[in-house]
Design an enzyme around this catalytic site. Sequence first.
Site, PDB file in Angstrom:
ATOM      1  N   SER A  41       0.797  -1.227   0.000  1.00  0.00           N
ATOM      2  CA  SER A  41       0.000   0.000   0.000  1.00  0.00           C
ATOM      3  C   SER A  41       0.827   1.274   0.000  1.00  0.00           C
ATOM      4  CB  SER A  41      -0.952   0.015   1.195  1.00  0.00           C
ATOM      5  OG  SER A  41      -0.245  -0.160   2.398  1.00  0.00           O
ATOM      6  N   ASP A 335      -4.137   8.167   7.241  1.00  0.00           N
ATOM      7  CA  ASP A 335      -5.085   7.229   7.858  1.00  0.00           C
ATOM      8  C   ASP A 335      -4.321   6.446   8.913  1.00  0.00           C
ATOM      9  OD1 ASP A 335      -3.794   5.012   6.753  1.00  0.00           O
ATOM     10  OD2 ASP A 335      -5.316   4.646   5.219  1.00  0.00           O
ATOM     11  N   HIS A 338      -1.112   4.799   7.198  1.00  0.00           N
ATOM     12  CA  HIS A 338      -0.350   5.360   6.079  1.00  0.00           C
ATOM     13  C   HIS A 338       0.009   6.827   6.293  1.00  0.00           C
ATOM     14  CE1 HIS A 338      -2.707   1.920   4.457  1.00  0.00           C
ATOM     15  NE2 HIS A 338      -1.518   1.607   3.980  1.00  0.00           N
TER      16      HIS A 338
END
Length: 364
Positions: A41, A335, A338
Amino acid sequence: MGKSAVCGLRFLLVLGILTQGSNVHFVSAQSFPALVCIGASQSDVGVNNNVQGSVARANFLPYGRDFINGNRRGPTGRFSNGKILPDLLAENFGLPFPLPYNNPTATGAAIVQGINTASAGSGWLNGTSSALGVIPGTQQVQWVKKWQQNLVAQVGASRASTIVQESPYLINISDNDILAYFQSTELQQQYTEEQYRKLIIDTAVSNIKDLYSGGARKFAVTSVSARGCSPGQITRYQPTKRDQCVGKIQTFVQKYNTEYKGATQSLQSTLPGSKFFFADTFSITVDLFLNPSKYGFRENTSRACCGTGTFETGPLCNSLSIGTCLNATNYLFFDSEHYSQNAWRIIVGTFIEDLKSSLLTQSP
Ligand SMILES: *[C@@H]1O[C@H](CO)[C@@H](O)[C@H](O)[C@H]1NC(C)=O
Ligand SMILES: *[C@@H]1O[C@H](CO)[C@@H](O)[C@H](O)[C@H]1NC(C)=O
Ligand SMILES: *[C@@H]1O[C@H](CO)[C@@H](O)[C@H](O)[C@H]1NC(C)=O
Ligand SMILES: *[C@@H]1O[C@H](CO)[C@@H](O)[C@H](O)[C@H]1NC(C)=O
């Protein structure tokens, strides 16, 4: 022979060349022809948008609300408010942002300057991503090898081989393998921590060798950052001690990074002409968490911008999330797992010049 003639012509115009005996050494190239990214990610720029049934996506607001790339604005699949690691590398190298491999527009001339196969939720181990149905590292390597073949059709064999050899391969994957271990009693029963680290690293090594056999020579391998300090991990393991990083994850990650770096060093000494740069971001990401004001972050780092800032990520971080901050500039995390764009700039800033000078030098 043919290849060095092409290189020579290409660089002669802009760079001095130094002749030693019959070999021509380029003093230093200004930049790389392309950028290839393998990852999870932290490097996904939209691969999962086109993975059928995947929920590990970020192609909706508030993700991407500060993302600007030419005419492209807004959510793209990046897990941040704006630019992330591969974007900042491409920007610094003067390259366009490599497209997601499985995007319908990633064909023809659009792939000549790079490709990105990173898929959120994935790891080196196939088992890490199987529940999410995303693209494991081993399959990403096969995609990269297909990209190498597609290049030949675009630019011809000689130029393709130059691109394949002179471009950096960013390898930004393995944190999900580690997090999966701590979430699975089955894995913990099956492997000791040491055995599990070895399993990930052995898989990484065989995949890197596979890339090498396809012609890749320059590798930018990233350490895993201080994953025990992310708000989501803190919520999961120690919700009442928010100002500390999760010790068991931090200890595992530090040992992993040391062993992983060692593995890249032995790869460099055994694979002729290869060059490895290991970007170690563990210390900087611990320091960002503990001493945010040193870096200009004014918000409490154990709370992310999105929603309550304690658990929301992927589909749980969306336009209906209550509490999302108005301006992510002062947040370390966008978030719960991240980094914000601002944090990415600081993290990448700690190693980008070393990465360039290390990978732009001619291999011995
Ligand atoms: C992992 O999956 C790839 C295909 O995606 C396969 O080629 C490889 O053999 C698998 N590895 C293991 C250890 O099962
Ligand atoms: C990706 O690279 C960044 C920057 O070096 C690092 O902070 C992060 O932990 C890496 N992630 C993985 C999965 O390797
Ligand atoms: C950040 O917030 C947490 C939880 O509210 C609190 O425990 C911690 O002390 C705060 N840290 C700072 C530096 O204010
Ligand atoms: C966010 O805050 C920073 C400084 O704290 C400021 O420079 C920036 O313009 C703000 N961004 C928005 C979108 O308001």
